[in-house]
Design an enzyme around this catalytic site. Structure first.
Site, short mmCIF file in Angstrom:
data_model
loop_
_atom_site.label_atom_id
_atom_site.label_comp_id
_atom_site.label_asym_id
_atom_site.label_seq_id
_atom_site.Cartn_x
_atom_site.Cartn_y
_atom_site.Cartn_z
N LYS A 77 0.86 -1.20 0.00
CA LYS A 77 0.00 0.00 0.00
C LYS A 77 0.88 1.23 0.00
O LYS A 77 1.85 1.30 0.76
CB LYS A 77 -0.88 -0.02 1.27
CG LYS A 77 -1.87 1.12 1.34
CD LYS A 77 -3.15 0.79 0.61
CE LYS A 77 -4.03 2.02 0.37
NZ LYS A 77 -3.60 2.82 -0.81
N LYS A 101 5.05 2.31 8.31
CA LYS A 101 3.87 3.10 8.67
C LYS A 101 2.62 2.21 8.83
O LYS A 101 1.88 2.34 9.81
CB LYS A 101 3.62 4.15 7.57
CG LYS A 101 2.65 5.23 7.92
CD LYS A 101 2.36 6.12 6.71
CE LYS A 101 3.60 6.81 6.17
NZ LYS A 101 3.29 7.74 5.06
N LYS A 113 5.16 1.90 -3.14
CA LYS A 113 5.19 3.31 -3.57
C LYS A 113 5.42 3.36 -5.08
O LYS A 113 6.00 2.45 -5.65
CB LYS A 113 6.33 4.06 -2.87
CG LYS A 113 6.09 5.55 -2.75
CD LYS A 113 5.07 5.86 -1.67
CE LYS A 113 4.90 7.31 -1.39
NZ LYS A 113 4.29 7.53 -0.07
N THR A 197 -4.81 13.05 6.09
CA THR A 197 -3.41 13.14 6.54
C THR A 197 -3.28 14.28 7.56
O THR A 197 -2.68 14.12 8.63
CB THR A 197 -2.46 13.34 5.35
OG1 THR A 197 -2.73 12.32 4.38
CG2 THR A 197 -1.01 13.27 5.76
N ASN A 228 -2.00 19.75 0.55
CA ASN A 228 -3.21 19.24 1.19
C ASN A 228 -3.03 18.93 2.68
O ASN A 228 -3.80 19.40 3.52
CB ASN A 228 -3.65 17.98 0.40
CG ASN A 228 -4.80 17.27 1.06
OD1 ASN A 228 -5.77 17.89 1.46
ND2 ASN A 228 -4.69 15.97 1.20
N1 GLU Z 1 0.92 8.92 0.13
C1 GLU Z 1 0.38 8.78 1.45
C2 GLU Z 1 1.48 8.35 2.41
O1 GLU Z 1 2.63 8.55 2.15
C3 GLU Z 1 -0.85 7.91 1.49
C4 GLU Z 1 -0.67 6.49 1.08
C5 GLU Z 1 -1.96 5.72 0.95
O2 GLU Z 1 -3.02 6.27 1.21
O3 GLU Z 1 -1.88 4.55 0.57
O4 GLU Z 1 1.21 7.88 3.48
#
Ligand code: GLU
Length: 438
Positions: A77, A101, A113, A197, A228
């Site tokens: 993810k 995370k 990613k 976020t 954002n």
């Molecule tokens: N790009 C965001 C992060 O770095 C969200 C990733 C997601 O929602 O999968 O956490």
């Protein structure tokens, strides 16, 4: 924003830096060497060239990446970023941070990613759509709702996720909205994902305030970035009584001792947006009655709380001694380089790491994926309540280890995550198990 991440060959690249931090903390927290070794190697990366027909008729090729770092706790993810400085190493580092995370938040995911080497501000909206669809065409066999689930990241947004979801579903001839999260609500996106976020970071600040006796009215906050996540955390902090004394965007920053009205800044930014453009071309610098400061100066302000919310590598060994804020909350991914951590620790600066502080986005992405799979959308109130519950629980897990094992908050967050990953990886068998097996 120009990044201070070293780019020359002699200096450490961002993935090597991310691995070194993980190894250091693995040792500090007595994580099995086999687990740390497994996490040094991303599972798989796909590099693709995306041909895109530009508005003047010529064909341009863009380099694109997608990495799955680790999937022992669930499908990969993580977001996709559009940025001219994207590299394979950066995508690998970002995917490693996603593994950590998701484990800190105890989400049933590994880390992934993606990225495209592009300055999206130079593209017309139609070129942007073609590029986004080309990305998904290249990645359609590499991602999927049970394999690897992308989402927005730097300079990507709900509309882009909508195009990509549509492209995937057209290729596969199925409705599978769970292939991507952060979609527009009309295409199966979740209520509350846009603000998630920033809202998650706000809950983290609130929990920290409880533990450290921080009073909002006495707290001056500087925020590097006004994307954002930065906007929402600034807005929520201000509503709670914090004084937002500095913000910036890629063109520079503004400072006012009395504090800014966050909504007015947002309003000015959106007014100066190019009429048909997807990206904001205005700058917070255009506001009047403030001092202009640079993106470097904003980090060194004498404030009570510093929130780097733009890009990685902005605090490093060269400027760490000049950071005056006693508390730094990382809303960007990786804004503090590994070489700055010991300097900040020694100086007693409390750093709340990205893998906790900015995890609200992926948490609501998880909620979106659950809603898509159930075909059962939740209300905004439900999303917000569950986000708060998750963020508070993760904060408490990290704080407990921070206090009881006398680890920095970054080390504590990694320890929580690595122990969860250890449990998953060891369930498949350990060296001891196999060597003693008769
Ligand atoms: N790009 C965001 C992060 O770095 C969200 C990733 C997601 O929602 O999968 O956490």
């Amino acid at each position: 924003m120009s990044r201070s991440r070293p780019r020359s060959d002699e200096e450490t690249d961002v993935f090597t830096d991310a691995v070194a931090t993980m190894e250091r903390i693995g040792e500090e927290a007595s994580i099995s060497a086999e687990v740390v070794e497994a996490l040094r190697h991303p599972d798989a990366c796909l590099v693709a060239s995306l041909p895109v027909r530009m508005h003047d008729g010529h064909l341009r090729h863009f380099t694109a990446y997608r990495c799955r770092h680790d999937t022992s706790r669930g499908p990969a993810k993580g977001g996709i970023r559009y940025h001219p400085d994207v590299t394979l190493e950066e995508v690998q580092a970002l995917s490693l941070w996603m593994t950590i995370k998701c484990a800190v938040l105890d989400l049933p995911y590994g880390g992934g990613k993606g990225g495209v080497v592009v300055d999206p501000k130079e593209l017309t909206p139609m070129e942007l759509e073609r590029l986004s669809r080309a990305y998904m065409r290249a990645m359609a066999d590499f991602v999927g709702p049970d394999v690897d689930i992308p989402a927005p990241d730097v300079y990507t947004n709900a509309r882009i996720m909508g195009w990509m979801a549509d492209e995937f579903q057209t290729i596969k001839r199925v409705k599978a909205p769970g292939v991507i999260t952060g979609k527009p609500v009309g295409l199966g996106g979740s209520e509350g994902r846009e603000e998630a976020t920033g809202r998650g970071a706000f809950h983290v600040v609130q929990e920290l305030a409880k533990h450290k006796g921080i009073e909002p009215a006495d707290t001056r906050v500087a925020i590097q970035g006004f994307g954002n996540a930065a906007y929402h955390v600034a807005r929520l902090l201000q509503e709670t009584g914090y004084r937002i004394v500095a913000v910036s965007d890629s063109r520079g920053g503004i400072y006012s001792e009395d504090g800014f009205d966050v909504e007015s800044i947002a309003e000015i930014k959106s007014r100066t947006r190019e009429v048909q453009g997807v990206y904001c071309k205005g700058s917070v610098c255009e506001l009047v009655e403030h001092d202009r400061i640079s993106n470097e100066e904003i980090l060194e302000l004498d404030v009570d709380l510093l929130i780097p919310a733009a890009i990685e590598g902005v605090i490093h060994a060269r400027n760490a001694k000049r950071i005056k804020a006693p508390v730094v909350v990382e809303v960007a991914n990786g804004p503090i380089q590994g070489d700055a951590d010991p300097i900040l620790d020694e100086r007693g600066v409390l750093v709340v790491p990205d893998v906790l502080a900015n995890a609200g986005g992926v948490t609501v992405s998880y909620f979106e994926w659950v809603q898509n799979r159930q075909g059962f959308p939740w209300s905004l109130a439900e999303v917000r309540e569950r986000l708060e519950e998750r963020m508070v629980r993760a904060f408490d897990d990290v704080w407990y280890v921070h206090e009881n094992e006398k680890l920095s908050m970054r080390s504590a967050a990694y320890a929580v995550a690595l122990r969860r990953l250890e449990r998953a990886l060891e369930s498949g068998g350990t060296r001891e198990f196999f060597s003693n097996n008769r």
